[in-house]
Design a protein around this motif. Structure first.
Motif, PDB file in Angstrom:
ATOM      1  N   LEU A  45      10.941 -30.856 -10.653  1.00 28.82           N
ATOM      2  CA  LEU A  45      12.354 -30.817 -10.338  1.00 28.82           C
ATOM      3  C   LEU A  45      12.986 -31.003 -11.462  1.00 28.82           C
ATOM      4  CD1 LEU A  45      14.455 -30.419  -8.016  1.00 28.82           C
ATOM      5  CD2 LEU A  45      14.247 -32.896  -7.794  1.00 28.82           C
ATOM      6  N   MET A  46      13.707 -29.869 -11.838  1.00 37.51           N
ATOM      7  CA  MET A  46      14.367 -30.079 -13.351  1.00 37.51           C
ATOM      8  C   MET A  46      15.852 -29.773 -12.880  1.00 37.51           C
ATOM      9  SD  MET A  46      12.169 -29.876 -15.293  1.00 37.51           S
ATOM     10  CE  MET A  46      12.568 -29.334 -16.787  1.00 37.51           C
ATOM     11  N   ILE A  47      16.769 -30.552 -13.955  1.00 37.99           N
ATOM     12  CA  ILE A  47      18.189 -30.222 -13.847  1.00 37.99           C
ATOM     13  C   ILE A  47      18.956 -29.690 -15.113  1.00 37.99           C
ATOM     14  CG2 ILE A  47      18.623 -32.449 -14.942  1.00 37.99           C
ATOM     15  CD1 ILE A  47      21.046 -32.734 -13.019  1.00 37.99           C
ATOM     16  N   PHE A  48      19.617 -28.671 -14.665  1.00 37.94           N
ATOM     17  CA  PHE A  48      19.956 -28.028 -15.517  1.00 37.94           C
ATOM     18  C   PHE A  48      21.699 -28.580 -16.166  1.00 37.94           C
ATOM     19  CE2 PHE A  48      22.572 -24.279 -17.520  1.00 37.94           C
ATOM     20  CZ  PHE A  48      21.652 -23.909 -18.415  1.00 37.94           C
ATOM     21  N   ILE A  49      21.780 -28.835 -17.341  1.00 39.98           N
ATOM     22  CA  ILE A  49      22.975 -29.581 -17.692  1.00 39.98           C
ATOM     23  C   ILE A  49      23.490 -29.347 -19.228  1.00 39.98           C
ATOM     24  CG2 ILE A  49      21.918 -31.844 -17.921  1.00 39.98           C
ATOM     25  CD1 ILE A  49      24.508 -33.063 -16.970  1.00 39.98           C
ATOM     26  N   ARG A  50      24.702 -29.122 -19.294  1.00 39.51           N
ATOM     27  CA  ARG A  50      24.915 -28.771 -20.839  1.00 39.51           C
ATOM     28  C   ARG A  50      24.011 -27.672 -21.382  1.00 39.51           C
ATOM     29  NH1 ARG A  50      26.124 -34.099 -20.033  1.00 39.51           N
ATOM     30  NH2 ARG A  50      24.337 -35.000 -20.680  1.00 39.51           N
ATOM     31  N   GLY A  51      23.672 -26.542 -20.607  1.00 38.56           N
ATOM     32  CA  GLY A  51      23.218 -25.421 -21.252  1.00 38.56           C
ATOM     33  C   GLY A  51      21.612 -25.687 -21.346  1.00 38.56           C
ATOM     34  N   GLU A  52      20.821 -26.822 -20.885  1.00 38.16           N
ATOM     35  CA  GLU A  52      19.611 -27.238 -21.120  1.00 38.16           C
ATOM     36  C   GLU A  52      18.887 -27.459 -19.721  1.00 38.16           C
ATOM     37  OE1 GLU A  52      19.416 -28.353 -25.706  1.00 38.16           O
ATOM     38  OE2 GLU A  52      19.134 -29.735 -24.235  1.00 38.16           O
ATOM     39  N   TYR A  53      17.542 -27.393 -19.660  1.00 38.46           N
ATOM     40  CA  TYR A  53      16.789 -27.822 -18.465  1.00 38.46           C
ATOM     41  C   TYR A  53      16.386 -29.280 -18.972  1.00 38.46           C
ATOM     42  CZ  TYR A  53      16.880 -23.605 -15.654  1.00 38.46           C
ATOM     43  OH  TYR A  53      17.420 -22.795 -14.702  1.00 38.46           O
ATOM     44  N   HIS A  54      16.253 -30.215 -17.954  1.00 39.24           N
ATOM     45  CA  HIS A  54      15.752 -31.525 -18.165  1.00 39.24           C
ATOM     46  C   HIS A  54      15.020 -32.054 -17.128  1.00 39.24           C
ATOM     47  CE1 HIS A  54      18.334 -32.191 -21.723  1.00 39.24           C
ATOM     48  NE2 HIS A  54      19.619 -31.684 -21.249  1.00 39.24           N
ATOM     49  N   SER A  55      13.919 -32.946 -17.185  1.00 39.07           N
ATOM     50  CA  SER A  55      13.316 -33.456 -16.030  1.00 39.07           C
ATOM     51  C   SER A  55      14.343 -34.287 -15.224  1.00 39.07           C
ATOM     52  CB  SER A  55      12.189 -34.263 -16.409  1.00 39.07           C
ATOM     53  OG  SER A  55      11.190 -33.748 -17.066  1.00 39.07           O
ATOM     54  N   TRP A  56      14.590 -34.124 -13.977  1.00 35.42           N
ATOM     55  CA  TRP A  56      15.457 -34.960 -13.385  1.00 35.42           C
ATOM     56  C   TRP A  56      14.909 -36.302 -12.806  1.00 35.42           C
ATOM     57  CZ3 TRP A  56      18.252 -31.833  -8.940  1.00 35.42           C
ATOM     58  CH2 TRP A  56      19.341 -32.470  -8.219  1.00 35.42           C
ATOM     59  N   THR A  57      15.572 -37.353 -13.277  1.00 35.14           N
ATOM     60  CA  THR A  57      15.466 -38.495 -12.794  1.00 35.14           C
ATOM     61  C   THR A  57      16.503 -38.821 -11.538  1.00 35.14           C
ATOM     62  OG1 THR A  57      14.986 -39.393 -14.879  1.00 35.14           O
ATOM     63  CG2 THR A  57      15.266 -41.052 -13.455  1.00 35.14           C
ATOM     64  N   ILE A  58      15.675 -38.880 -10.451  1.00 35.30           N
ATOM     65  CA  ILE A  58      16.590 -38.870  -9.240  1.00 35.30           C
ATOM     66  C   ILE A  58      17.212 -40.412  -9.014  1.00 35.30           C
ATOM     67  CG2 ILE A  58      16.362 -38.889  -6.708  1.00 35.30           C
ATOM     68  CD1 ILE A  58      14.342 -36.741  -7.004  1.00 35.30           C
ATOM     69  N   VAL A  59      18.516 -40.609  -8.977  1.00 37.11           N
ATOM     70  CA  VAL A  59      18.889 -41.915  -8.784  1.00 37.11           C
ATOM     71  C   VAL A  59      19.614 -42.087  -7.243  1.00 37.11           C
ATOM     72  CG1 VAL A  59      19.711 -41.985 -11.199  1.00 37.11           C
ATOM     73  CG2 VAL A  59      21.136 -41.193  -9.721  1.00 37.11           C
ATOM     74  N   PRO A  60      19.932 -43.296  -7.017  1.00 40.91           N
ATOM     75  CA  PRO A  60      20.533 -43.544  -5.559  1.00 40.91           C
ATOM     76  C   PRO A  60      21.500 -42.742  -5.194  1.00 40.91           C
ATOM     77  CG  PRO A  60      20.023 -45.577  -6.593  1.00 40.91           C
ATOM     78  CD  PRO A  60      19.701 -44.789  -7.639  1.00 40.91           C
TER      79      PRO A  60
END
Length: 91
Positions: A63-78
């Motif tokens: 599960l990745m998150i695309f933010i500010r033009g880049e993909y990052h590993s998504w650390t899910i928060v509450p």
């Protein structure tokens, strides 16, 4: 006093007509339903996020998150888990 000539006001009844939906809002869902959508290859975002340029996506079973033009590993928060304003981005 006023005269009563026996006349009653006529009320016209019109049949209910289904109006077309022009810009249907996307269906909102909880995080777990949205997560299922990423497994099917969809991109998800929240209505509460600033733009559709931030979204989550499953890439190579991660599960990745695309933010500010880049993909990052998504650390899910509450906040991600409890939110109910998740939507699927149109393709």
């Amino acid at each position: 006093m006023g005269e009563d000539n026996g006349a009653q006001a006529e009320t016209q009844v019109f049949p209910r007509v289904q109006l077309p939906v022009v810009n249907k809002a996307p269906a909102e869902m909880d995080f777990f339903e949205a997560l299922k959508q990423t497994i099917d290859g969809k991109k998800i975002t929240r209505l509460g996020w600033e733009s559709n340029a931030t979204f989550g996506q499953m890439i190579k079973n991660e599960l990745m998150i695309f933010i500010r033009g880049e993909y990052h590993s998504w650390t899910i928060v509450p906040g991600d888990i409890t939110a109910t304003d998740w939507i699927v981005l149109p393709e």
